[in-house]
Design a protein around this motif. Structure first.
Motif, PDB file in Angstrom:
ATOM      1  N   VAL A  57      10.538   5.965  -0.705  1.00 41.93           N
ATOM      2  CA  VAL A  57       9.692   5.227   0.528  1.00 41.93           C
ATOM      3  C   VAL A  57       8.190   5.386  -0.006  1.00 41.93           C
ATOM      4  N   LEU A  58       7.837   6.307  -0.723  1.00 44.71           N
ATOM      5  CA  LEU A  58       6.420   6.332  -1.238  1.00 44.71           C
ATOM      6  C   LEU A  58       6.013   5.242  -2.112  1.00 44.71           C
ATOM      7  N   GLU A  59       7.159   4.858  -3.234  1.00 40.55           N
ATOM      8  CA  GLU A  59       7.136   3.771  -4.158  1.00 40.55           C
ATOM      9  C   GLU A  59       6.610   2.550  -3.538  1.00 40.55           C
ATOM     10  N   TYR A  60       7.596   2.317  -2.188  1.00 37.25           N
ATOM     11  CA  TYR A  60       7.540   1.100  -1.643  1.00 37.25           C
ATOM     12  C   TYR A  60       6.200   0.892  -0.900  1.00 37.25           C
ATOM     13  N   LEU A  61       5.871   1.861  -0.115  1.00 39.50           N
ATOM     14  CA  LEU A  61       4.574   1.860   0.394  1.00 39.50           C
ATOM     15  C   LEU A  61       3.243   1.463  -0.331  1.00 39.50           C
ATOM     16  N   MET A  62       3.405   2.149  -1.606  1.00 37.47           N
ATOM     17  CA  MET A  62       2.266   1.889  -2.582  1.00 37.47           C
ATOM     18  C   MET A  62       2.407   0.693  -3.240  1.00 37.47           C
ATOM     19  N   ALA A  63       3.470   0.298  -3.600  1.00 35.94           N
ATOM     20  CA  ALA A  63       3.682  -1.247  -3.840  1.00 35.94           C
ATOM     21  C   ALA A  63       3.138  -2.115  -2.977  1.00 35.94           C
ATOM     22  N   ASN A  64       3.267  -2.040  -1.698  1.00 44.55           N
ATOM     23  CA  ASN A  64       2.709  -3.060  -0.758  1.00 44.55           C
ATOM     24  C   ASN A  64       1.296  -2.906  -0.773  1.00 44.55           C
ATOM     25  N   ILE A  65       0.742  -1.708  -0.670  1.00 44.88           N
ATOM     26  CA  ILE A  65      -0.832  -1.396  -0.630  1.00 44.88           C
ATOM     27  C   ILE A  65      -1.414  -2.029  -1.829  1.00 44.88           C
ATOM     28  N   LEU A  66      -0.839  -1.870  -2.822  1.00 40.24           N
ATOM     29  CA  LEU A  66      -1.477  -2.406  -3.976  1.00 40.24           C
ATOM     30  C   LEU A  66      -1.269  -3.973  -4.095  1.00 40.24           C
ATOM     31  N   GLU A  67      -0.260  -4.721  -3.648  1.00 38.43           N
ATOM     32  CA  GLU A  67      -0.079  -6.024  -3.664  1.00 38.43           C
ATOM     33  C   GLU A  67      -1.225  -6.605  -2.789  1.00 38.43           C
ATOM     34  N   GLN A  68      -1.275  -5.982  -1.530  1.00 38.72           N
ATOM     35  CA  GLN A  68      -2.259  -6.505  -0.738  1.00 38.72           C
ATOM     36  C   GLN A  68      -3.854  -6.257  -1.299  1.00 38.72           C
ATOM     37  N   ALA A  69      -3.986  -5.121  -1.794  1.00 40.03           N
ATOM     38  CA  ALA A  69      -5.345  -4.933  -2.509  1.00 40.03           C
ATOM     39  C   ALA A  69      -5.492  -5.853  -3.769  1.00 40.03           C
ATOM     40  N   LYS A  71      -4.399  -8.956  -3.959  1.00 46.18           N
ATOM     41  CA  LYS A  71      -4.721 -10.237  -3.393  1.00 46.18           C
ATOM     42  C   LYS A  71      -6.172 -10.052  -2.899  1.00 46.18           C
ATOM     43  N   GLU A  72      -6.641  -9.065  -2.304  1.00 44.62           N
ATOM     44  CA  GLU A  72      -8.195  -9.129  -2.038  1.00 44.62           C
ATOM     45  C   GLU A  72      -9.068  -9.044  -3.093  1.00 44.62           C
ATOM     46  N   ALA A  73      -8.655  -8.441  -4.272  1.00 42.84           N
ATOM     47  CA  ALA A  73      -9.456  -8.519  -5.096  1.00 42.84           C
ATOM     48  C   ALA A  73      -9.431  -9.930  -5.881  1.00 42.84           C
ATOM     49  N   GLU A  74      -8.273 -10.666  -5.778  1.00 37.74           N
ATOM     50  CA  GLU A  74      -8.263 -12.032  -6.312  1.00 37.74           C
ATOM     51  C   GLU A  74      -9.188 -12.827  -5.526  1.00 37.74           C
ATOM     52  N   ASN A  75      -9.097 -12.542  -4.118  1.00 36.71           N
ATOM     53  CA  ASN A  75      -9.667 -13.284  -3.457  1.00 36.71           C
ATOM     54  C   ASN A  75     -11.285 -13.389  -3.387  1.00 36.71           C
ATOM     55  N   SER A  76     -11.951 -12.042  -3.885  1.00 41.71           N
ATOM     56  CA  SER A  76     -13.110 -12.016  -3.992  1.00 41.71           C
ATOM     57  C   SER A  76     -13.588 -12.395  -5.449  1.00 41.71           C
ATOM     58  N   GLY A  77     -12.690 -12.995  -6.373  1.00 41.87           N
ATOM     59  CA  GLY A  77     -12.955 -13.255  -7.776  1.00 41.87           C
ATOM     60  C   GLY A  77     -13.142 -12.158  -8.669  1.00 41.87           C
ATOM     61  N   MET A  78     -12.463 -11.169  -8.402  1.00 38.61           N
ATOM     62  CA  MET A  78     -12.349  -9.760  -9.591  1.00 38.61           C
ATOM     63  C   MET A  78     -11.103  -9.619 -10.061  1.00 38.61           C
ATOM     64  N   MET A  79     -11.104  -9.186 -11.284  1.00 37.82           N
ATOM     65  CA  MET A  79     -10.157  -8.885 -12.017  1.00 37.82           C
ATOM     66  C   MET A  79      -9.569  -7.486 -11.627  1.00 37.82           C
ATOM     67  N   ARG A  80     -10.182  -6.467 -11.390  1.00 38.64           N
ATOM     68  CA  ARG A  80      -9.675  -5.018 -10.945  1.00 38.64           C
ATOM     69  C   ARG A  80      -9.891  -4.659  -9.543  1.00 38.64           C
ATOM     70  N   ILE A  81      -8.984  -3.991  -9.085  1.00 37.58           N
ATOM     71  CA  ILE A  81      -8.914  -3.512  -7.764  1.00 37.58           C
ATOM     72  C   ILE A  81      -9.983  -2.202  -7.476  1.00 37.58           C
ATOM     73  N   THR A  82     -10.732  -2.344  -6.484  1.00 36.46           N
ATOM     74  CA  THR A  82     -11.525  -1.320  -6.155  1.00 36.46           C
ATOM     75  C   THR A  82     -11.217  -0.582  -4.902  1.00 36.46           C
ATOM     76  N   PRO A  83     -11.779   0.536  -4.839  1.00 38.14           N
ATOM     77  CA  PRO A  83     -11.574   1.241  -3.467  1.00 38.14           C
ATOM     78  C   PRO A  83     -11.743   0.224  -2.139  1.00 38.14           C
ATOM     79  N   GLU A  84     -12.829  -0.544  -2.229  1.00 39.85           N
ATOM     80  CA  GLU A  84     -13.099  -1.389  -1.363  1.00 39.85           C
ATOM     81  C   GLU A  84     -11.921  -2.411  -0.959  1.00 39.85           C
ATOM     82  N   HIS A  85     -11.427  -2.899  -1.982  1.00 41.13           N
ATOM     83  CA  HIS A  85     -10.160  -3.909  -1.742  1.00 41.13           C
ATOM     84  C   HIS A  85      -8.993  -3.242  -1.145  1.00 41.13           C
TER      85      HIS A  85
END
Length: 144
Positions: A57-69, A71-85
């Protein structure tokens, strides 16, 4: 023939140890989840499948969070995920927000301490508590 060793074909090679995480196909450590559950004393007894299920369950939740983050990083034109994403992804996803019971974005922001002009000019921007007026000296003779 006494000095010659015969090969035993009936002996099976020893199986390699596999972790519970690898058996379950998980990246999260099942042993670490189990240790946390035992140390937290959430229940007197634990099933052998409980930490495996919780790690999944924890791995599933983490995968969803990182997937959404991601996408946020990609939308802002960055290659890395930051805490803001991650924060933006959690705020946009209603289900994750309900699971984690997050506060409103404005409430979770840290309030900055306003600084005076003369204090900003100080070396390095470091201020002491006395300079801000938060600490007052008390003399032992002032006690009554």
């Amino acid at each position: 023939m006494a000095g010659k060793k015969s090969s035993h074909s009936s002996c099976k090679p020893r199986k390699q140890c596999r972790s519970r995480s690898s058996r379950a196909g998980l990246q999260f450590s099942v042993s670490r989840v189990e240790r946390s559950l035992r140390e937290g004393r959430y229940a007197r007894r634990l099933s052998t499948t409980t930490p495996v299920f919780l790690a999944g369950v924890l791995e599933y939740l983490m995968a969803n969070i990182l997937e959404q983050a991601g996408k946020e990083a990609e939308n802002s034109g960055m290659m890395r995920i930051t805490p803001e994403h991650v924060q933006r992804a959690l705020q946009k996803n209603e289900q994750l927000r309900q699971i984690l019971k997050l506060e409103d974005v404005t409430q979770s922001q840290v309030k900055e301490v306003p600084q005076r002009e003369e204090e900003k000019k100080k070396k390095g921007g470091l201020l002491s508590f006395r300079a801000l007026g938060h600490c007052k000296r008390t003399n032992s003779s002032d006690k009554s």
